[in-house]
Design a protein around this motif. Sequence first.
Motif, mmCIF file in Angstrom:
data_model
loop_
_atom_site.group_PDB
_atom_site.id
_atom_site.type_symbol
_atom_site.label_atom_id
_atom_site.label_comp_id
_atom_site.label_asym_id
_atom_site.label_seq_id
_atom_site.Cartn_x
_atom_site.Cartn_y
_atom_site.Cartn_z
ATOM 1 N N GLY A 1 40.218 46.943 36.794
ATOM 2 C CA GLY A 1 40.813 46.140 37.854
ATOM 3 C C GLY A 1 42.194 46.629 38.240
ATOM 4 N N LEU A 2 42.984 46.985 37.237
ATOM 5 C CA LEU A 2 44.323 47.494 37.531
ATOM 6 C C LEU A 2 44.257 48.837 38.255
ATOM 7 C CD1 LEU A 2 46.181 46.650 34.186
ATOM 8 C CD2 LEU A 2 46.452 45.525 36.400
ATOM 9 N N GLY A 3 43.344 49.696 37.811
ATOM 10 C CA GLY A 3 43.220 50.988 38.468
ATOM 11 C C GLY A 3 42.684 50.875 39.882
ATOM 12 N N ALA A 4 41.638 50.049 40.065
ATOM 13 C CA ALA A 4 41.015 49.905 41.382
ATOM 14 C C ALA A 4 41.959 49.268 42.393
ATOM 15 C CB ALA A 4 39.733 49.082 41.275
ATOM 16 N N ALA A 5 42.920 48.501 41.914
ATOM 17 C CA ALA A 5 43.867 47.846 42.818
ATOM 18 C C ALA A 5 44.628 48.851 43.673
ATOM 19 C CB ALA A 5 44.853 46.988 42.019
ATOM 20 N N LEU B 1 31.003 50.604 30.526
ATOM 21 C CA LEU B 1 30.655 51.047 31.873
ATOM 22 C C LEU B 1 30.386 49.851 32.786
ATOM 23 C CD1 LEU B 1 30.152 53.608 33.578
ATOM 24 C CD2 LEU B 1 27.729 53.427 32.959
ATOM 25 N N ALA B 2 29.723 48.826 32.245
ATOM 26 C CA ALA B 2 29.471 47.624 33.042
ATOM 27 C C ALA B 2 30.780 46.949 33.446
ATOM 28 C CB ALA B 2 28.596 46.647 32.245
ATOM 29 N N GLY B 3 31.740 46.909 32.539
ATOM 30 C CA GLY B 3 33.037 46.324 32.879
ATOM 31 C C GLY B 3 33.789 47.115 33.919
ATOM 32 N N VAL B 4 33.672 48.448 33.843
ATOM 33 C CA VAL B 4 34.351 49.320 34.810
ATOM 34 C C VAL B 4 33.900 49.007 36.230
ATOM 35 C CG1 VAL B 4 34.485 51.717 35.615
ATOM 36 C CG2 VAL B 4 34.850 51.184 33.202
ATOM 37 N N PHE B 5 32.613 48.709 36.420
ATOM 38 C CA PHE B 5 32.094 48.415 37.759
ATOM 39 C C PHE B 5 32.063 46.913 38.061
ATOM 40 C CE2 PHE B 5 30.321 52.663 37.014
ATOM 41 C CZ PHE B 5 30.643 53.277 38.214
ATOM 42 N N GLY B 6 31.870 46.083 37.052
ATOM 43 C CA GLY B 6 31.766 44.645 37.282
ATOM 44 C C GLY B 6 33.073 44.009 37.714
ATOM 45 N N GLY B 7 34.199 44.446 37.122
ATOM 46 C CA GLY B 7 35.490 43.884 37.509
ATOM 47 C C GLY B 7 35.823 44.116 38.974
ATOM 48 N N PRO B 8 35.781 45.357 39.458
ATOM 49 C CA PRO B 8 36.027 45.603 40.886
ATOM 50 C C PRO B 8 35.014 44.931 41.801
ATOM 51 C CG PRO B 8 36.336 47.624 39.636
ATOM 52 C CD PRO B 8 35.765 46.616 38.689
ATOM 53 N N ALA B 9 33.752 44.798 41.370
ATOM 54 C CA ALA B 9 32.743 44.148 42.216
ATOM 55 C C ALA B 9 33.157 42.723 42.555
ATOM 56 C CB ALA B 9 31.380 44.166 41.532
ATOM 57 N N THR B 10 33.704 42.007 41.569
ATOM 58 C CA THR B 10 34.181 40.646 41.822
ATOM 59 C C THR B 10 35.307 40.646 42.844
ATOM 60 O OG1 THR B 10 33.548 39.867 39.615
ATOM 61 C CG2 THR B 10 35.279 38.640 40.760
ATOM 62 N N ALA B 11 36.263 41.556 42.677
ATOM 63 C CA ALA B 11 37.404 41.619 43.599
ATOM 64 C C ALA B 11 36.947 41.905 45.022
ATOM 65 C CB ALA B 11 38.379 42.697 43.123
ATOM 66 N N ILE B 12 36.022 42.842 45.192
ATOM 67 C CA ILE B 12 35.548 43.193 46.535
ATOM 68 C C ILE B 12 34.796 42.017 47.155
ATOM 69 C CG2 ILE B 12 34.081 44.756 47.847
ATOM 70 C CD1 ILE B 12 34.548 46.790 45.492
ATOM 71 N N ALA B 13 33.958 41.359 46.360
ATOM 72 C CA ALA B 13 33.197 40.226 46.876
ATOM 73 C C ALA B 13 34.120 39.126 47.395
ATOM 74 C CB ALA B 13 32.276 39.674 45.783
ATOM 75 N N LEU B 14 35.152 38.787 46.625
ATOM 76 C CA LEU B 14 36.079 37.733 47.056
ATOM 77 C C LEU B 14 36.911 38.188 48.261
ATOM 78 C CD1 LEU B 14 37.280 36.353 43.597
ATOM 79 C CD2 LEU B 14 35.529 35.431 45.124
ATOM 80 N N ALA C 1 41.846 43.484 48.845
ATOM 81 C CA ALA C 1 40.988 43.930 47.742
ATOM 82 C C ALA C 1 41.829 44.401 46.556
ATOM 83 C CB ALA C 1 40.054 45.040 48.202
ATOM 84 N N GLY C 2 42.938 45.091 46.843
ATOM 85 C CA GLY C 2 43.818 45.528 45.768
ATOM 86 C C GLY C 2 44.396 44.349 45.010
ATOM 87 N N PHE C 3 44.830 43.330 45.754
ATOM 88 C CA PHE C 3 45.365 42.144 45.107
ATOM 89 C C PHE C 3 44.291 41.439 44.287
ATOM 90 C CE2 PHE C 3 45.689 37.515 45.186
ATOM 91 C CZ PHE C 3 46.893 37.325 44.534
ATOM 92 N N MET C 4 43.091 41.285 44.862
ATOM 93 C CA MET C 4 42.007 40.619 44.149
ATOM 94 C C MET C 4 41.616 41.383 42.884
ATOM 95 S SD MET C 4 41.114 37.811 45.676
ATOM 96 C CE MET C 4 41.170 36.957 47.270
ATOM 97 N N SER C 5 41.676 42.703 42.945
ATOM 98 C CA SER C 5 41.373 43.514 41.776
ATOM 99 C C SER C 5 42.413 43.313 40.686
ATOM 100 C CB SER C 5 41.291 44.990 42.174
ATOM 101 O OG SER C 5 40.772 45.766 41.126
ATOM 102 N N ALA C 6 43.683 43.265 41.074
ATOM 103 C CA ALA C 6 44.738 42.989 40.102
ATOM 104 C C ALA C 6 44.573 41.589 39.515
ATOM 105 C CB ALA C 6 46.108 43.129 40.762
ATOM 106 N N GLN C 7 44.191 40.635 40.352
ATOM 107 C CA GLN C 7 43.956 39.273 39.861
ATOM 108 C C GLN C 7 42.790 39.246 38.871
ATOM 109 O OE1 GLN C 7 42.098 36.361 42.474
ATOM 110 N NE2 GLN C 7 43.703 34.884 41.951
#
Length: 397
Positions: free
Chosen positions: A57-61, A102-115, A328-334
Amino acid sequence: MTERRLVFLIGAVQFVNVLDFMMVMPLGPDFAAALGIPSSHLGVIGGSYTAAAAIAGLGAATFLDRFDRRRALAVSLVGLVVATALGGLAIGLSSLVAARVLAGVFGGPATAIALAIISDNIPPERRGRAMGAVMGSFALASVLGVPLGLELARLGNWRLPFFTVATLGIGVVAAAVTMLPAQTAHLARRGTGTPILSVMQRPVVLLSLTASALGVIANFALIPNLSAYLQFNLGYPREQLGLLYFVGGIVTFATMRLGGWLTDRYGATVVALGGSLWFTSVLVFGFLVPSAHVPVIVIFVAFMVSASFRIVPMQALSSRVPAPPERAGFMSAQSAVTHMASAAGAMLGSQILAERADKSLVGMDTLAWFAIATSIVFPIVLGAVELRVRRQAQARA
């Protein structure tokens, strides 16, 4: 695409994402026996997902807002599907932990993008209801997904739930790619945005992330130990736990939608304050001075509902903190902050609690006091966020 269809589609995305996370720990005894994993190592499997999601999440932000959100969502979901399937192919602790990372690497950003997609497409005056509906996927995962996963493991083996969720994820990916229009409006305003590191330094952003952490850490200080507390401290029978989660999930799903409607009507701070007072009352009568006259199912349902109810206004308000090119960056950090807070809450519980000879827990009252303290601070911080968000809106107007 209508708002209702959009909310349903993003809700489906969140359902698969949440189910992938929630189903693993109840299956722990099954795959531990099959793979020769010591029970004492099961926490590593759950923690590996949370840690990976926080770091990702921090990286994807730093880069998510550079892309079409539909494409970014599809990539994240495909990665999650592959990781979930790999979990079903695990042959030992190392391979299973690697799959969960690996699931966490993709699952965290998926939530941020969806929101972020919900925030981009739903006006602020209706966003609370939309967020409440999307976040209801957590309740549905409890009601439908977890019992179904356990039953699939009983009928087949522990690998079957992983493959089933992966298959369901393929369907959601196909729906997202074919039904969701391109999400590029934020790119047109990209030049008006600022680097995410600068965004994170704004007082309103720091306050919003603090509120997110406060809301989640109180819940997860208690949730990992709730089943043991109900069984061994309050004497609730193990064979009826499924009924608790079913009823609690149904009621929570309905009340989260109500929480969204109230947020749109009365504002985030008022609803968060009411939810926090409700949550505090449940903690007092469920954990500090429990009464044999109050049925356990009432305590459990009230806990689930009040714990979730507070999060809806927080999420609706936080969607208004960043500008669209930064969302999306903010949501990923959140997402990263909430994962770290949930892990911290669970770790706090493991440090404070002790087990008696009869397996009842000592220290749940201490955790309840901690949750009450954070619940008192939570609406105060959220009020400061809402005040600044209103000033931001006036300045932009």
